[in-house]
Design a protein around this motif. Structure first.
Motif, mmCIF file in Angstrom:
data_model
loop_
_atom_site.group_PDB
_atom_site.id
_atom_site.type_symbol
_atom_site.label_atom_id
_atom_site.label_comp_id
_atom_site.label_asym_id
_atom_site.label_seq_id
_atom_site.Cartn_x
_atom_site.Cartn_y
_atom_site.Cartn_z
ATOM 1 N N GLU A 59 -3.338 -9.219 1.895
ATOM 2 C CA GLU A 59 -2.974 -10.365 2.725
ATOM 3 C C GLU A 59 -1.601 -10.103 3.329
ATOM 4 O O GLU A 59 -0.592 -10.166 2.630
ATOM 5 N N TRP A 60 -1.559 -9.811 4.604
ATOM 6 C CA TRP A 60 -0.306 -9.551 5.326
ATOM 7 C C TRP A 60 0.235 -10.881 5.798
ATOM 8 O O TRP A 60 -0.155 -11.377 6.846
ATOM 9 N N GLN A 61 1.115 -11.483 5.023
ATOM 10 C CA GLN A 61 1.647 -12.792 5.400
ATOM 11 C C GLN A 61 3.103 -12.907 4.988
ATOM 12 O O GLN A 61 3.611 -12.086 4.245
ATOM 13 N N ASN A 62 3.749 -13.931 5.480
ATOM 14 C CA ASN A 62 5.127 -14.246 5.136
ATOM 15 C C ASN A 62 5.144 -15.593 4.436
ATOM 16 O O ASN A 62 4.328 -16.444 4.774
ATOM 17 N N PRO A 63 5.950 -15.839 3.451
ATOM 18 C CA PRO A 63 7.089 -15.029 3.039
ATOM 19 C C PRO A 63 6.729 -13.893 2.082
ATOM 20 O O PRO A 63 7.561 -13.048 1.798
ATOM 21 N N PHE A 85 4.419 -8.769 -2.968
ATOM 22 C CA PHE A 85 5.399 -7.979 -2.226
ATOM 23 C C PHE A 85 6.360 -8.925 -1.523
ATOM 24 O O PHE A 85 6.174 -10.134 -1.538
ATOM 25 N N GLY A 86 7.335 -8.339 -0.854
ATOM 26 C CA GLY A 86 8.162 -9.108 0.062
ATOM 27 C C GLY A 86 7.314 -9.483 1.269
ATOM 28 O O GLY A 86 6.086 -9.394 1.246
ATOM 29 N N SER A 87 7.961 -9.848 2.342
ATOM 30 C CA SER A 87 7.239 -10.287 3.535
ATOM 31 C C SER A 87 6.493 -9.135 4.199
ATOM 32 O O SER A 87 6.843 -7.963 4.047
ATOM 33 N N ALA A 88 5.469 -9.487 4.935
ATOM 34 C CA ALA A 88 4.728 -8.494 5.712
ATOM 35 C C ALA A 88 5.675 -7.779 6.682
ATOM 36 O O ALA A 88 5.569 -6.571 6.889
ATOM 37 N N ASN A 89 6.637 -8.520 7.235
ATOM 38 C CA ASN A 89 7.606 -7.918 8.153
ATOM 39 C C ASN A 89 8.420 -6.833 7.463
ATOM 40 O O ASN A 89 8.648 -5.760 8.020
ATOM 41 N N LEU A 91 7.591 -5.062 4.803
ATOM 42 C CA LEU A 91 6.724 -3.914 4.503
ATOM 43 C C LEU A 91 6.529 -3.057 5.757
ATOM 44 O O LEU A 91 6.587 -1.829 5.699
ATOM 45 N N TYR A 92 6.316 -3.710 6.878
ATOM 46 C CA TYR A 92 6.130 -2.987 8.136
ATOM 47 C C TYR A 92 7.384 -2.174 8.475
ATOM 48 O O TYR A 92 7.296 -1.019 8.878
ATOM 49 N N ARG A 93 8.561 -2.764 8.260
ATOM 50 C CA ARG A 93 9.813 -2.045 8.537
ATOM 51 C C ARG A 93 9.989 -0.844 7.606
ATOM 52 O O ARG A 93 10.670 0.114 7.953
ATOM 53 N N LEU A 128 -0.862 5.825 -2.906
ATOM 54 C CA LEU A 128 -2.146 5.860 -2.216
ATOM 55 C C LEU A 128 -2.982 7.057 -2.684
ATOM 56 O O LEU A 128 -2.453 7.994 -3.282
ATOM 57 N N PRO A 129 -4.291 7.049 -2.393
ATOM 58 C CA PRO A 129 -5.155 8.158 -2.805
ATOM 59 C C PRO A 129 -4.694 9.524 -2.283
ATOM 60 O O PRO A 129 -4.910 10.545 -2.937
ATOM 61 N N ASP A 130 -4.027 9.563 -1.127
ATOM 62 C CA ASP A 130 -3.570 10.843 -0.568
ATOM 63 C C ASP A 130 -2.245 11.307 -1.167
ATOM 64 O O ASP A 130 -1.684 12.314 -0.767
ATOM 65 N N GLY A 131 -1.714 10.531 -2.154
ATOM 66 C CA GLY A 131 -0.487 10.915 -2.828
ATOM 67 C C GLY A 131 0.780 10.299 -2.260
ATOM 68 O O GLY A 131 1.841 10.373 -2.877
ATOM 69 N N ARG A 132 0.699 9.704 -1.071
ATOM 70 C CA ARG A 132 1.870 9.045 -0.506
ATOM 71 C C ARG A 132 2.238 7.824 -1.333
ATOM 72 O O ARG A 132 1.363 7.146 -1.861
ATOM 73 N N THR A 133 3.530 7.570 -1.437
ATOM 74 C CA THR A 133 4.010 6.379 -2.136
ATOM 75 C C THR A 133 4.705 5.479 -1.136
ATOM 76 O O THR A 133 5.595 5.909 -0.406
ATOM 77 N N LEU A 134 4.269 4.217 -1.103
ATOM 78 C CA LEU A 134 4.865 3.206 -0.237
ATOM 79 C C LEU A 134 5.815 2.372 -1.078
ATOM 80 O O LEU A 134 5.429 1.797 -2.091
ATOM 81 N N PHE A 135 7.067 2.323 -0.645
ATOM 82 C CA PHE A 135 8.109 1.590 -1.348
ATOM 83 C C PHE A 135 8.012 0.112 -0.992
ATOM 84 O O PHE A 135 7.959 -0.259 0.176
ATOM 85 N N ALA A 136 7.991 -0.754 -2.014
ATOM 86 C CA ALA A 136 7.879 -2.191 -1.773
ATOM 87 C C ALA A 136 9.235 -2.882 -1.686
ATOM 88 O O ALA A 136 9.393 -3.865 -1.002
#
Length: 142
Positions: A59-63, A85-89, A91-93, A128-136
Motif C-alpha cells: 500500500e503506497w500511501q501517506n503518512p 514504512f515511512g511515507s510513500a514519498n 520511499l520513492y526518494r 528483494l529476490p534479486d539480492g538488492r536491499t531497499l533501505f526503509a
C-alpha cells in the motif's frame, strides 16, 4: 445605503470567518499530531526481527506505506505480517519503485518488532529476490 450596507455585512462576515477558519485549521493540526505515533512507542527499539515471506500487497500511501506478507511460523503455518514504512514519498526518494515489490515475490524484512507482540514490524530494510536491499529508514539510527 446599498453599497455601504453591503460593505458592513461583508465586514461582519469576514470577522466571523477568521475564528471559524482558525478553529478548522487548529482541529486538523491537533488531529494530525494525535494520530501520528512515535516509532519508539510502537516498536521495541532494543530488538530486531527478520521475517521472510511472500508479498500479498503493498500500500503506497501517506503518512505510512504498508507491506503485507505471508510468512510461515515455527510450526509451518502461514501468518500475515504487516510491515510499516515511512511515507510513500520518502520511499520513492530512497529509490523504491512499485515494480520492485510485485505480489508473490519472496522478500526478507529486517525491522523492529511491535511492543504489543502483534505481527507488525517497523521496517529498516527489505531484501528483494534479486539480492538488492531497499533501505526503509525507520530504524533508531535513521
Amino acid at each position: 445605503m446599498g453599497a455601504r450596507g453591503g460593505g458592513a455585512v461583508n465586514l461582519k462576515t469576514k470577522k466571523s470567518f477568521v475564528p471559524v477558519l482558525c478553529g478548522v485549521v487548529g482541529f486538523f493540526i491537533l488531529h494530525s499530531a494525535e494520530t501520528h505515533h512515535s516509532i519508539a512507542a510502537q516498536f521495541d527499539m532494543t530488538k530486531e526481527i527478520m521475517i521472510e515471506g511472500l508479498i500479498l500487497e503493498m500500500e503506497w500511501q501517506n503518512p505510512h506505506a504498508w507491506l503485507q506478507i505471508e510468512a510461515s511460523n515455527k510450526d509451518g503455518q502461514p501468518e500475515i505480517w504487516q510491515i510499516e514504512f515511512g511515507s510513500a514519498n520518502s520511499l520513492y526518494r530512497r529509490g523504491w519503485r512499485r515494480d520492485d515489490l510485485p505480489v508473490g515475490a519472496k522478500v526478507s524484512i529486517n525491522g523492529l518488532p511491535a511492543r504489543d507482540g502483534s505481527r507488525v514490524v517497523g521496517a529498516e530494510d527489505v531484501t528483494l529476490p534479486d539480492g538488492r536491499t531497499l533501505f526503509a529508514g525507520t530504524g533508531p539510527e535513521n
